[in-house]
Motif scaffolding. Sequence first.
Motif, PDB file in Angstrom:
ATOM      1  N   ASP A   1       7.987   2.732  -0.413  1.00 10.48           N
ATOM      2  CA  ASP A   1       8.484   1.716  -1.360  1.00 10.48           C
ATOM      3  C   ASP A   1       8.335   0.313  -0.781  1.00 10.48           C
ATOM      4  OD1 ASP A   1       9.149   3.633  -3.204  1.00 10.48           O
ATOM      5  OD2 ASP A   1      11.280   3.703  -2.669  1.00 10.48           O
ATOM      6  N   ASP A   2       8.737   0.155   0.472  1.00  8.66           N
ATOM      7  CA  ASP A   2       8.650  -1.162   1.116  1.00  8.66           C
ATOM      8  C   ASP A   2       7.194  -1.606   1.238  1.00  8.66           C
ATOM      9  OD1 ASP A   2      11.387  -1.149   1.355  1.00  8.66           O
ATOM     10  OD2 ASP A   2      11.407  -0.616   3.484  1.00  8.66           O
ATOM     11  N   ARG A   3       6.320  -0.672   1.582  1.00  8.43           N
ATOM     12  CA  ARG A   3       4.905  -1.009   1.731  1.00  8.43           C
ATOM     13  C   ARG A   3       4.312  -1.430   0.382  1.00  8.43           C
ATOM     14  NH1 ARG A   3       0.667   3.002   4.643  1.00  8.43           N
ATOM     15  NH2 ARG A   3       1.778   2.200   6.462  1.00  8.43           N
ATOM     16  N   MET A   4       4.653  -0.699  -0.669  1.00  5.07           N
ATOM     17  CA  MET A   4       4.117  -1.043  -1.987  1.00  5.07           C
ATOM     18  C   MET A   4       4.604  -2.419  -2.440  1.00  5.07           C
ATOM     19  SD  MET A   4       2.237  -0.502  -4.521  1.00  5.07           S
ATOM     20  CE  MET A   4       1.657   1.160  -4.251  1.00  5.07           C
ATOM     21  N   ASP A   5       5.876  -2.709  -2.219  1.00  2.00           N
ATOM     22  CA  ASP A   5       6.407  -4.039  -2.581  1.00  2.00           C
ATOM     23  C   ASP A   5       5.642  -5.136  -1.847  1.00  2.00           C
ATOM     24  OD1 ASP A   5       8.275  -2.881  -4.228  1.00  2.00           O
ATOM     25  OD2 ASP A   5       9.927  -2.998  -2.781  1.00  2.00           O
ATOM     26  N   LYS A   6       5.382  -4.915  -0.573  1.00  2.00           N
ATOM     27  CA  LYS A   6       4.660  -5.907   0.232  1.00  2.00           C
ATOM     28  C   LYS A   6       3.223  -6.061  -0.269  1.00  2.00           C
ATOM     29  CE  LYS A   6       3.744  -7.034   5.113  1.00  2.00           C
ATOM     30  NZ  LYS A   6       2.278  -7.045   5.156  1.00  2.00           N
ATOM     31  N   MET A   7       2.580  -4.961  -0.596  1.00  2.00           N
ATOM     32  CA  MET A   7       1.215  -5.010  -1.110  1.00  2.00           C
ATOM     33  C   MET A   7       1.113  -5.791  -2.415  1.00  2.00           C
ATOM     34  SD  MET A   7      -0.254  -1.162  -0.434  1.00  2.00           S
ATOM     35  CE  MET A   7      -0.721  -0.585   1.196  1.00  2.00           C
ATOM     36  N   ILE A   8       2.057  -5.549  -3.302  1.00  2.00           N
ATOM     37  CA  ILE A   8       2.049  -6.245  -4.594  1.00  2.00           C
ATOM     38  C   ILE A   8       2.235  -7.745  -4.384  1.00  2.00           C
ATOM     39  CG2 ILE A   8       3.309  -6.550  -6.764  1.00  2.00           C
ATOM     40  CD1 ILE A   8       3.851  -3.502  -6.658  1.00  2.00           C
TER      41      ILE A   8
END
Length: 222
Positions: free
Chosen positions: A208-215
Motif C-alpha cells: 500500500d505504501d509503495r503504491m501511494d508513493k508510486m502514484i
Amino acid sequence: MKDRTLIVIAGPTASGKTAVAIELAKRLKTEIISADSRQIFREMNIGTAKPSAEELRAVTHHFINSHAVQEAYDASRFGKDALQLIHRLFDRHSHLILCGGSGLYIKAVCEGFDDIPEIPSHIREDLVMNYKQSGLAWLQEKMKQTHPGYYELIDRQNPQRLIRALEVKIGTGSSLHAFHGRKAYQHTFNIIKIGLEPARSLLYKRIDDRMDKMITEGLFEE
C-alpha cells in the motif's frame, strides 16, 4: 567451479529482496544479477520499483536499465544472457547474487528451457497488428480458441504474454508451457535459494505504501 555459489533471493513484491541482496552483496564483496522482467527496461522506472540511484552505486547491478522497452525480450533469452554473465563474473567472485522478482526468469537461470524453434516473424507481426486494431479482448478470444488449455493458465490481462504464447503455438504447434523445463541445466556451480516471506499484514502495508508513493511520483503518466 564447484567452489562457486549462486545465491538466489526471491519473494513477493515488497518483501525486501533488494535490501537483503544489497546487504549480502556488500558483505560478500560481490555483484547482483537482477531477475526482474520489467526492471531491465530503461523507460520503466516508477512502476518497477528499481533500486535507487544510491543503491545502484553501492553495489554493481546487472540487467537493470539494460534494454529499451521496444525490444522483444523474454525469459529464455534472459536465461542464456544471464548464464553467460554469471560464468564470466565467477572468474573474479566466489559468490554471486540473483535477485528477483520474476519467477520465470529465475527458473530460466536455475533450470533452463528447451530451445524454441525459430518462428516466422510475420506471425508475431500479424498478432501485434490485430491487437493494436482490436484490443486485448481480441487477443484473449484468439488464445481461447487457439489453445484453450493454456488459456486457463496464462495471465490473460498481459498482452505480451498472450502474444508470445500465441506466436509459439501457431508457429510450432506446441504450447509455450511445453518448452519450459524439459531440459534442466546441469550447473557446474552451487545454487542456494532464499525465499523471503514477511507476515502478510506487514507485506500488505508495504505494498500500500509503495503504491501511494508510486502514484505521487507519476505512475499513471509513466
